[in-house]
Scaffold this active site. Sequence first.
Site, PDB file in Angstrom:
ATOM      1  N   HIS A  72     -43.839  16.792  41.521  1.00  0.00           N
ATOM      2  CA  HIS A  72     -42.945  16.450  42.629  1.00  0.00           C
ATOM      3  C   HIS A  72     -43.761  15.719  43.686  1.00  0.00           C
ATOM      4  O   HIS A  72     -44.758  16.239  44.164  1.00  0.00           O
ATOM      5  CB  HIS A  72     -42.308  17.714  43.242  1.00  0.00           C
ATOM      6  CG  HIS A  72     -41.123  18.208  42.475  1.00  0.00           C
ATOM      7  ND1 HIS A  72     -40.012  18.741  43.078  1.00  0.00           N
ATOM      8  CD2 HIS A  72     -40.873  18.211  41.147  1.00  0.00           C
ATOM      9  CE1 HIS A  72     -39.114  19.073  42.157  1.00  0.00           C
ATOM     10  NE2 HIS A  72     -39.610  18.768  40.970  1.00  0.00           N
ATOM     11  N   TYR A 203     -35.273  21.781  51.767  1.00  0.00           N
ATOM     12  CA  TYR A 203     -35.425  22.872  52.749  1.00  0.00           C
ATOM     13  C   TYR A 203     -34.430  22.592  53.869  1.00  0.00           C
ATOM     14  O   TYR A 203     -34.503  21.550  54.511  1.00  0.00           O
ATOM     15  CB  TYR A 203     -36.838  22.875  53.329  1.00  0.00           C
ATOM     16  CG  TYR A 203     -37.922  23.345  52.375  1.00  0.00           C
ATOM     17  CD1 TYR A 203     -38.548  22.448  51.509  1.00  0.00           C
ATOM     18  CD2 TYR A 203     -38.315  24.673  52.350  1.00  0.00           C
ATOM     19  CE1 TYR A 203     -39.541  22.885  50.638  1.00  0.00           C
ATOM     20  CE2 TYR A 203     -39.320  25.109  51.486  1.00  0.00           C
ATOM     21  CZ  TYR A 203     -39.918  24.208  50.631  1.00  0.00           C
ATOM     22  OH  TYR A 203     -40.905  24.641  49.767  1.00  0.00           O
ATOM     23  N   PRO A 295     -42.218  33.291  51.829  1.00  0.00           N
ATOM     24  CA  PRO A 295     -42.245  32.304  50.736  1.00  0.00           C
ATOM     25  C   PRO A 295     -41.922  30.864  51.157  1.00  0.00           C
ATOM     26  O   PRO A 295     -42.029  29.949  50.361  1.00  0.00           O
ATOM     27  CB  PRO A 295     -41.179  32.829  49.770  1.00  0.00           C
ATOM     28  CG  PRO A 295     -40.291  33.674  50.594  1.00  0.00           C
ATOM     29  CD  PRO A 295     -41.129  34.244  51.698  1.00  0.00           C
ATOM     30  N   LYS A 299     -46.784  29.532  49.401  1.00  0.00           N
ATOM     31  CA  LYS A 299     -48.230  29.732  49.472  1.00  0.00           C
ATOM     32  C   LYS A 299     -48.707  31.046  48.862  1.00  0.00           C
ATOM     33  O   LYS A 299     -49.908  31.320  48.871  1.00  0.00           O
ATOM     34  CB  LYS A 299     -48.693  29.674  50.942  1.00  0.00           C
ATOM     35  CG  LYS A 299     -48.580  28.294  51.561  1.00  0.00           C
ATOM     36  CD  LYS A 299     -49.400  27.269  50.814  1.00  0.00           C
ATOM     37  CE  LYS A 299     -49.066  25.845  51.223  1.00  0.00           C
ATOM     38  NZ  LYS A 299     -49.467  24.889  50.195  1.00  0.00           N
ATOM     39  N   TYR A 387     -48.825  21.324  52.370  1.00  0.00           N
ATOM     40  CA  TYR A 387     -47.942  21.680  51.251  1.00  0.00           C
ATOM     41  C   TYR A 387     -48.635  21.475  49.905  1.00  0.00           C
ATOM     42  O   TYR A 387     -48.568  22.323  49.027  1.00  0.00           O
ATOM     43  CB  TYR A 387     -46.644  20.857  51.320  1.00  0.00           C
ATOM     44  CG  TYR A 387     -45.510  21.452  50.517  1.00  0.00           C
ATOM     45  CD1 TYR A 387     -45.340  21.139  49.168  1.00  0.00           C
ATOM     46  CD2 TYR A 387     -44.627  22.364  51.090  1.00  0.00           C
ATOM     47  CE1 TYR A 387     -44.315  21.706  48.426  1.00  0.00           C
ATOM     48  CE2 TYR A 387     -43.600  22.931  50.366  1.00  0.00           C
ATOM     49  CZ  TYR A 387     -43.446  22.597  49.023  1.00  0.00           C
ATOM     50  OH  TYR A 387     -42.440  23.166  48.286  1.00  0.00           O
TER      51      TYR A 387
HETATM   52  C1  PHB Z   1     -39.062  28.600  44.151  1.00  0.00           C
HETATM   53  O1  PHB Z   1     -38.844  27.649  43.377  1.00  0.00           O
HETATM   54  O2  PHB Z   1     -38.853  29.796  43.843  1.00  0.00           O
HETATM   55  C2  PHB Z   1     -39.615  28.296  45.533  1.00  0.00           C
HETATM   56  C3  PHB Z   1     -39.983  26.989  45.834  1.00  0.00           C
HETATM   57  C4  PHB Z   1     -40.492  26.705  47.108  1.00  0.00           C
HETATM   58  C5  PHB Z   1     -40.624  27.720  48.043  1.00  0.00           C
HETATM   59  C6  PHB Z   1     -40.272  29.036  47.724  1.00  0.00           C
HETATM   60  C7  PHB Z   1     -39.766  29.329  46.466  1.00  0.00           C
HETATM   61  O3  PHB Z   1     -41.112  27.428  49.291  1.00  0.00           O
END
Ligand code: PHB
Length: 392
Positions: A72, A203, A295, A299, A387
């Site tokens: 990605h 997000y 989450p 990280k 990130y």
């Molecule tokens: C997930 O795909 O479970 C996931 C992806 C990004 C995040 C948290 C969880 O920041």
Amino acid sequence: MQTQVVIIGGGPSGLLLAQLLHVRGIEAVVLERKTRDYVLGRIRAGVLERGIIALLQEAQVETRMATQGFAHHGTVISYDDQHFRIDFTDHTDHPVMVYGQTEVTRDLYDAREKTGGQTFFDVEEVQIHNTDLDGTARPRVTFTADGTSQDITCDYIAGCDGFHGVSRQSIPEDRRKTYEKVYPFGWLGILSETPPVHHELIYANAERGFALCSMRNDHLSRYYVQCPSDDDVADWSDDRFWSELAARIPPDFAARLQTGPSIEKSIAPLRSFVCEPMQYGRLFLCGDAAHIVPPTGAKGLNTAASDVHYLYRALWAHYLDDDSTKLATYSATALSRVWKAERFSWWMTSTLHRFPQMNAFDLRMQRAELEFLRSNTAAQAALAQNYVGLPY
Ligand code: PHB
Ligand code: APR
């Protein structure tokens, strides 16, 4: 029994360390409280930083990730009804890899079995003995497995046993300090066999609360919505979840959201937590045993991996070059990066979630933060660097 390193915990931290040590000819015994299948049944995040990708290559377990993972090159951030994209590769020359933690753990278990390394499952009553501040004595670990008591003397212990393990508690209370922040909300997550709403993650900061659109592959989606900490997952029907998610992401994405039955649905609390120091004599903590992040910044696994990197290099230097300086400075080295990951995770959480007590000024500050991020290249570069993973 005798060995060089006892690793308590057969999650990603413990398994990655065991595999890296094996590649360098260092013997480790892994103790896991649950069964292999139980460990592999845990649903966890799925974004890999450049650092863990390199570590998995060094551990010679990168094959499936390379073929089944998805690179990605950016992510979408949305607030109210607008959204913008942050390009990781533009700012850092690195993508992230979307590849489930469960798959990483499966690859590590498969590799472990091929090494013939000793792994005890279903262990009970694990106790750490003979650790002291200056690490003179050789430590011992006692436990029971299959009803038989075991006693292993070793050179070093890696506490990779997660937040609820015994390792952190084995550092005398007067020798450790903890830092904690509990967030006033949780994440309700679902897994559905539906195509992801977008080819990159979204997000979303919305008036009704945070939402995240993620995925495991082209036909397996992972979605989350912020919910009150005390919510009961039984109160969240699939229909309620889908309508809440659609209400929190921009309309052009909501219009093409493909819904379906959830094959997993659960609520996770959010907290930030750090234990200092991350070592006591010959006992070293890695991963969730030492720290927890919300989450939001993906990280958790990635910071466990940087701990493992530092401990693996320190043990390698000790055993192969008779140089113990990295072991002596492990905690300070690991914590320097841990705190930066804690900061990024706290900042992402604070910027993207609606907190119960926010007043009109707080909301304007959040909007200004997101407006600055949308309009400023340096701000986007800073997010991208965090990130994809700060250097080890
Ligand atoms: C997930 O795909 O479970 C996931 C992806 C990004 C995040 C948290 C969880 O920041
Ligand atoms: N003895 C042996 N094993 C134990 C004990 C014990 N006393 N206590 C816990 N364990 C095992 C757990 O069963 C688990 O499999 O230790 C393992 C710890 O694994 P994780 O909790 O996954 O922690 P870690 O390996 O550091 O990985 C961090 O996992 O929880 C996620 O979000 C977190 O992505 C991050 C990653």
